[in-house]
Design a protein around this motif. Sequence first.
Motif, PDB file in Angstrom:
ATOM      1  N   VAL A 210       0.991  -1.160  -0.138  1.00  0.00           N
ATOM      2  CA  VAL A 210      -0.071  -0.047   0.064  1.00  0.00           C
ATOM      3  C   VAL A 210       0.822   1.320  -0.064  1.00  0.00           C
ATOM      4  O   VAL A 210       0.473   2.143  -0.510  1.00  0.00           O
ATOM      5  N   PHE A 211       2.007   1.093   0.751  1.00  0.00           N
ATOM      6  CA  PHE A 211       3.138   2.346   0.536  1.00  0.00           C
ATOM      7  C   PHE A 211       3.546   2.502  -0.945  1.00  0.00           C
ATOM      8  O   PHE A 211       3.540   3.492  -1.537  1.00  0.00           O
ATOM      9  N   LEU A 212       3.794   1.652  -1.609  1.00  0.00           N
ATOM     10  CA  LEU A 212       4.123   1.550  -3.064  1.00  0.00           C
ATOM     11  C   LEU A 212       3.461   2.073  -3.995  1.00  0.00           C
ATOM     12  O   LEU A 212       3.410   2.851  -4.816  1.00  0.00           O
ATOM     13  N   VAL A 213       2.153   1.638  -3.702  1.00  0.00           N
ATOM     14  CA  VAL A 213       0.901   2.129  -4.396  1.00  0.00           C
ATOM     15  C   VAL A 213       0.488   3.683  -4.160  1.00  0.00           C
ATOM     16  O   VAL A 213       0.270   4.526  -5.181  1.00  0.00           O
ATOM     17  N   ASP A 214       0.515   4.249  -2.917  1.00  0.00           N
ATOM     18  CA  ASP A 214      -0.016   5.526  -2.468  1.00  0.00           C
ATOM     19  C   ASP A 214       0.992   6.199  -1.336  1.00  0.00           C
ATOM     20  O   ASP A 214       0.346   7.243  -0.815  1.00  0.00           O
ATOM     21  N   GLY A 215       2.073   5.758  -1.160  1.00  0.00           N
ATOM     22  CA  GLY A 215       3.156   6.524  -0.137  1.00  0.00           C
ATOM     23  C   GLY A 215       2.455   6.639   1.266  1.00  0.00           C
ATOM     24  O   GLY A 215       1.713   5.604   1.606  1.00  0.00           O
TER      25      GLY A 215
END
Length: 555
Positions: A210-215
């Motif tokens: 989820v961090f990869l997708v939306d920081g």
Amino acid sequence: MFEQILAPVGESLVLSALLAATPLAVLFVLLGVFRVKAHKAALTSLVLSMLTAVFVWQMPVSQLLSATGEGILYGLIPILWILMNALWIYKLTVVSGWFEVLGARIRRISNDQRVLAIIIAFCFGALLESLAGFGAPVAISAAMLMAAGMKPLKSALVSLLANTAPVAFGSMAAPIVTLAAVTGIDMHTLSQMAGRQTPFVAVIVPLILVFLVDGRRGLRETWKIALVAGLVFGLAQFLTANYIAAELTDIVASVATIPAVLLALRWWKPKTELVFEEAGTDSRIAPLPGAGTVHRGMGATLTEVPQSTRRSTFLSVMPYLVIITVFAVSQIPAIKSWLSSVGSVTFAWPGLNVTDASGKAVAAQTFKLEHLKATGTLLLISGIIVTASYKISFRQALTAYKDTLVQLRFTIVTVMSVLGLSFVMNLSGQTASLGFALASAGGLFILFSPVIGWLGVAITGSDTSSNSLFGLLQVTVAGQAGLDPVLAAATNSSAGVLGKMLSPQNLAVAAAAVGLAGREGDIFRKLIGWSLALLVLFTALVFLQSTPILGWMVP
């Protein structure tokens, strides 16, 4: 006969290891720093490794060429055979028009990129890993994410990183089966140990996704869903690996996690929704003639497909249901036994006569050619079923396959070169020099044990191959250093999965799957930090498991 030399450079194991690492280091530097296209970087590293093998490790030229040929064939079968047929199935969904319908159906589950990254890449990808393995989960989950509108580069990153936690038990626990065979340690004991390590990775991976997708916003708004996915998957892995059967570990974990995530979404949803961009294929993956038409015998266009009928939903996901069914049927004991007996051929590779430094024959000289049993063949059968079900003409199906090969032309060179590099390093003794140098750390070996596993998968692209290569080394050195052999052996497999996302052939598979062949270096640069960070955390876990603090976890 050629006997491998462990320390050919000034009789120094350290200097020999540094030189042995040079071809691999050059490959990664060319990809990550100089942004050289993957096929050129791979060919350069292969040539460097071949020169080093002949002039430093003193490998006879005839055996060097034979080893290179074996690696090239292994790159073709099974790896490229899997990728070609997986992408062909994707092309068939484009030809039929159901690719766009699939995107609409996926967005009905959730319109949030972060949530679908967990469901598709982490959960569904793990199910594919449990049945197929190799590059199939990355290629298929990346295509599904693109169907729902995720950008190609992000689809590749998410799919590669998600394909970590399930790998140690992938392909019906093939890595654990191999590890037990080469080390002589009871398979269930190894399964228990691995099942007490991989859940820690499983808990972290969805949070990174989820961090990869939306920081940071993605982590802040969807951490609860990510944590549910990681905890359920990890707990299921632990319970199945320890109390049921290693072969079923990833199947149980993935099947348990999907409903858990969907149930969690009913009780809690992110404050905002990161909506997908408009669905559609990347401009570099142009639809073939006839795309946009659903071949149901009526010539209906996509706009005429009922958007809420169960039949259209079923037909949009049908290719993936077919894949799961075909692979599940292939695992039925009677069929699996028949495929094993008639679906593969094992033979000594011609022109090779290699022993390691102790005089034992090197396992890589034996080649197992799987034809009917091969993952790629099962995908081909799945594609034929999809072609018939969608009523795609033979000519269109053939054109789709031809276009797939054209799209993969540079990827084919990359994968064959990388596998040639891998086999040259393994058979010449370069990889052994690397492993023994790391293993010479004595009491500090436990800190290098995860690195050996990580390096093995980064070189070979396979946790099974890494276990075959370094499993016995880990056990032998652990015994000499007074460490638990079970812990060291399982660590080779569990830590190895963290190197899979950086393996050049897996980078090539991911790039090809999303139409970004030639941009493997971009993917590598964005993933190397996560791979190393996870390796550091995992090394800390293994160190604690070697001490009284967490030593009780070792069976």
